[in-house]
Design a protein around this motif. Structure first.
Motif, PDB file in Angstrom:
ATOM      1  N   VAL A 193       0.827  -1.212   0.000  1.00 52.79           N
ATOM      2  CA  VAL A 193       0.000   0.000   0.000  1.00 52.79           C
ATOM      3  C   VAL A 193       0.858   1.257   0.000  1.00 52.79           C
ATOM      4  O   VAL A 193       0.504   2.257  -0.626  1.00 52.79           O
ATOM      5  N   SER A 194       1.991   1.208   0.675  1.00 50.92           N
ATOM      6  CA  SER A 194       2.805   2.421   0.805  1.00 50.92           C
ATOM      7  C   SER A 194       3.745   2.652  -0.364  1.00 50.92           C
ATOM      8  O   SER A 194       4.120   3.794  -0.628  1.00 50.92           O
ATOM      9  N   ALA A 221      -3.976  -1.862   6.443  1.00 53.97           N
ATOM     10  CA  ALA A 221      -2.975  -1.048   5.748  1.00 53.97           C
ATOM     11  C   ALA A 221      -3.630   0.044   4.917  1.00 53.97           C
ATOM     12  O   ALA A 221      -3.109   1.160   4.819  1.00 53.97           O
ATOM     13  N   ALA A 222      -4.773  -0.257   4.318  1.00 47.96           N
ATOM     14  CA  ALA A 222      -5.469   0.751   3.511  1.00 47.96           C
ATOM     15  C   ALA A 222      -5.915   1.925   4.375  1.00 47.96           C
ATOM     16  O   ALA A 222      -5.886   3.088   3.933  1.00 47.96           O
ATOM     17  N   SER A 223      -6.338   1.645   5.616  1.00 51.37           N
ATOM     18  CA  SER A 223      -6.736   2.749   6.496  1.00 51.37           C
ATOM     19  C   SER A 223      -5.548   3.647   6.810  1.00 51.37           C
ATOM     20  O   SER A 223      -5.684   4.884   6.855  1.00 51.37           O
ATOM     21  N   GLN A 224      -4.376   3.056   6.994  1.00 56.42           N
ATOM     22  CA  GLN A 224      -3.168   3.853   7.212  1.00 56.42           C
ATOM     23  C   GLN A 224      -2.788   4.609   5.941  1.00 56.42           C
ATOM     24  O   GLN A 224      -2.275   5.735   5.996  1.00 56.42           O
ATOM     25  N   GLY A 225      -3.034   3.995   4.795  1.00 56.84           N
ATOM     26  CA  GLY A 225      -2.773   4.678   3.534  1.00 56.84           C
ATOM     27  C   GLY A 225      -3.629   5.919   3.374  1.00 56.84           C
ATOM     28  O   GLY A 225      -3.170   6.954   2.875  1.00 56.84           O
ATOM     29  N   LEU A 227      -4.737   7.770   5.815  1.00 57.51           N
ATOM     30  CA  LEU A 227      -4.158   8.799   6.693  1.00 57.51           C
ATOM     31  C   LEU A 227      -2.921   9.420   6.058  1.00 57.51           C
ATOM     32  O   LEU A 227      -2.676  10.628   6.214  1.00 57.51           O
ATOM     33  N   SER A 228      -2.133   8.622   5.351  1.00 59.41           N
ATOM     34  CA  SER A 228      -0.955   9.159   4.658  1.00 59.41           C
ATOM     35  C   SER A 228      -1.381  10.067   3.515  1.00 59.41           C
ATOM     36  O   SER A 228      -0.763  11.114   3.279  1.00 59.41           O
ATOM     37  N   LEU A 229      -2.427   9.690   2.799  1.00 60.66           N
ATOM     38  CA  LEU A 229      -2.961  10.537   1.730  1.00 60.66           C
ATOM     39  C   LEU A 229      -3.363  11.898   2.289  1.00 60.66           C
ATOM     40  O   LEU A 229      -3.143  12.933   1.644  1.00 60.66           O
ATOM     41  N   ALA A 230      -3.909  11.907   3.481  1.00 55.38           N
ATOM     42  CA  ALA A 230      -4.355  13.167   4.090  1.00 55.38           C
ATOM     43  C   ALA A 230      -3.216  14.154   4.281  1.00 55.38           C
ATOM     44  O   ALA A 230      -3.450  15.369   4.327  1.00 55.38           O
ATOM     45  N   ASN A 231      -1.998  13.651   4.371  1.00 58.25           N
ATOM     46  CA  ASN A 231      -0.836  14.515   4.615  1.00 58.25           C
ATOM     47  C   ASN A 231      -0.127  14.948   3.336  1.00 58.25           C
ATOM     48  O   ASN A 231       0.964  15.516   3.404  1.00 58.25           O
ATOM     49  N   THR A 232      -0.735  14.707   2.189  1.00 57.85           N
ATOM     50  CA  THR A 232      -0.137  15.105   0.918  1.00 57.85           C
ATOM     51  C   THR A 232      -0.921  16.265   0.303  1.00 57.85           C
ATOM     52  O   THR A 232      -2.129  16.396   0.539  1.00 57.85           O
ATOM     53  N   PRO A 233      -0.266  17.116  -0.474  1.00 59.93           N
ATOM     54  CA  PRO A 233      -0.989  18.189  -1.164  1.00 59.93           C
ATOM     55  C   PRO A 233      -1.993  17.603  -2.161  1.00 59.93           C
ATOM     56  O   PRO A 233      -1.655  16.678  -2.910  1.00 59.93           O
ATOM     57  N   PRO A 234      -3.230  18.080  -2.177  1.00 60.42           N
ATOM     58  CA  PRO A 234      -4.232  17.556  -3.111  1.00 60.42           C
ATOM     59  C   PRO A 234      -3.752  17.621  -4.559  1.00 60.42           C
ATOM     60  O   PRO A 234      -3.153  18.603  -4.994  1.00 60.42           O
ATOM     61  N   GLU A 235      -3.998  16.533  -5.272  1.00 60.62           N
ATOM     62  CA  GLU A 235      -3.698  16.411  -6.703  1.00 60.62           C
ATOM     63  C   GLU A 235      -2.204  16.482  -7.016  1.00 60.62           C
ATOM     64  O   GLU A 235      -1.824  16.685  -8.171  1.00 60.62           O
ATOM     65  N   SER A 236      -1.376  16.328  -6.012  1.00 60.72           N
ATOM     66  CA  SER A 236       0.068  16.252  -6.257  1.00 60.72           C
ATOM     67  C   SER A 236       0.424  14.862  -6.788  1.00 60.72           C
ATOM     68  O   SER A 236      -0.381  13.927  -6.727  1.00 60.72           O
ATOM     69  N   ASP A 237       1.639  14.725  -7.317  1.00 63.80           N
ATOM     70  CA  ASP A 237       2.077  13.408  -7.799  1.00 63.80           C
ATOM     71  C   ASP A 237       2.075  12.388  -6.668  1.00 63.80           C
ATOM     72  O   ASP A 237       1.685  11.226  -6.864  1.00 63.80           O
ATOM     73  N   GLU A 238       2.504  12.829  -5.486  1.00 57.71           N
ATOM     74  CA  GLU A 238       2.527  11.921  -4.342  1.00 57.71           C
ATOM     75  C   GLU A 238       1.123  11.459  -3.987  1.00 57.71           C
ATOM     76  O   GLU A 238       0.888  10.272  -3.713  1.00 57.71           O
ATOM     77  N   ALA A 239       0.171  12.386  -3.998  1.00 60.19           N
ATOM     78  CA  ALA A 239      -1.208  12.035  -3.691  1.00 60.19           C
ATOM     79  C   ALA A 239      -1.768  11.067  -4.730  1.00 60.19           C
ATOM     80  O   ALA A 239      -2.466  10.101  -4.388  1.00 60.19           O
ATOM     81  N   THR A 240      -1.465  11.322  -5.992  1.00 55.26           N
ATOM     82  CA  THR A 240      -1.938  10.445  -7.061  1.00 55.26           C
ATOM     83  C   THR A 240      -1.436   9.017  -6.860  1.00 55.26           C
ATOM     84  O   THR A 240      -2.169   8.044  -7.069  1.00 55.26           O
ATOM     85  N   ASP A 241      -0.190   8.887  -6.446  1.00 52.88           N
ATOM     86  CA  ASP A 241       0.376   7.557  -6.190  1.00 52.88           C
ATOM     87  C   ASP A 241      -0.359   6.869  -5.034  1.00 52.88           C
ATOM     88  O   ASP A 241      -0.658   5.672  -5.111  1.00 52.88           O
ATOM     89  N   TRP A 242      -0.623   7.613  -3.962  1.00 55.76           N
ATOM     90  CA  TRP A 242      -1.356   7.028  -2.846  1.00 55.76           C
ATOM     91  C   TRP A 242      -2.741   6.567  -3.280  1.00 55.76           C
ATOM     92  O   TRP A 242      -3.182   5.466  -2.926  1.00 55.76           O
ATOM     93  N   VAL A 243      -3.427   7.395  -4.023  1.00 55.98           N
ATOM     94  CA  VAL A 243      -4.778   7.039  -4.479  1.00 55.98           C
ATOM     95  C   VAL A 243      -4.731   5.756  -5.302  1.00 55.98           C
ATOM     96  O   VAL A 243      -5.560   4.846  -5.112  1.00 55.98           O
TER      97      VAL A 243
END
Length: 254
Positions: A193-194, A221-225, A227-243
């Motif tokens: 997931v990470s 693990a998905a629930s922790q994922g 929470l990690s998504l919540a700490n990323t800038p919306p629509e950023s590359d990092e957020a897209t990967d988490w989604v």
């Protein structure tokens, strides 16, 4: 000569997750008691101390090693450690964190955070459906995951950011603040997931080997994922990967 890596942690804020889970003290105890016999590559510990919850570690500096590893290699490393300590770790080190430690704090944080995630423009229908199903159910989900397999020594945060690959291909695990005793598939689920591209999930799972209980571990693990998504800038590359990775977990949970 490479200078040691200095890791200093102040006493955590009372009631915070690091305080409730005793994360900093656990890492010191890991390097003092477990690292010498753990059987996988970890940074050499040059000094470890703890005083009233504040900690100091002087560790071998692996900054010249590459962050991450091939997913299959990481999975095999985890599998070897899990097999070595299955049914043994909890008795040998009774202070190891159990899966239900601090679950009320984590559950409250998820339920508080989820509405903010659900309202993000990059929260897809698949992620929203999964998150809605998890609200109010984190203790139950974690409880099922806790008995999804035989307990063993787990890293607790086996993401690629905590894995290093040396010049000769040697793979090491760093950052042991979340060390605990739990089913080994919990580490595999979080690795997926990470850190692992969905197209590589099947080969990573195959490299790990026996995966009884993975489905249950994936829900936690998905629930922790999320929470990690919540700490990323919306629509950023990092957020897209988490989604993308959370969506893959959701598909495997249906």
């Amino acid at each position: 000569m490479v200078e040691p890596f200095v890791k200093r942690r102040e006493r955590p804020i009372p009631g915070s997750i690091p305080d409730v889970l005793q994360m900093f003290v656990a890492e010191v105890r890991f390097y003092r008691e477990i690292a010498p016999v753990v059987g996988v590559r970890v940074p050499e510990c040059l000094h470890a101390e703890e005083e009233d919850g504040a900690t100091l570690l002087l560790l071998e500096n692996l900054s010249e090693w590459r962050q991450g590893a091939e997913p299959a290699a990481a999975a095999r490393l985890l599998a070897g450690m899990h097999q070595q300590w299955q049914g043994v770790a909890g008795d040998r080190w009774p202070w190891l964190r159990r899966p239900d430690a601090g679950i009320d704090v984590v559950a409250a944080y998820f339920d508080e955070t989820w509405p903010k995630v659900a309202s993000r423009p990059d929260c897809t229908a698949v992620v929203r459906n999964l998150g809605d199903r998890l609200v109010g159910r984190i203790p139950a989900v974690e409880g099922v995951a806790a008995v999804s397999g035989p307990p063993t020594l787990v890293h607790g945060d086996a993401s690629m950011r905590n894995i290093r690959t040396g010049p000769a291909g040697e793979v090491a695990l760093i950052d042991w603040e979340d060390v605990g005793s739990a089913p080994g598939v919990a580490d595999l689920a979080w690795l997926l997931v990470s850190s692992v591209e969905p197209k590589q999930w099947d080969e990573t799972i195959a490299a790990y080997g026996r995966t009884v209980g993975l489905r249950e571990a994936l829900a936690a693990a998905a629930s922790q994922g999320i929470l990690s998504l919540a700490n990323t800038p919306p629509e950023s590359d990092e957020a897209t990967d988490w989604v993308r990775r959370i969506e893959e977990a959701a598909r495997r949970l249906t």
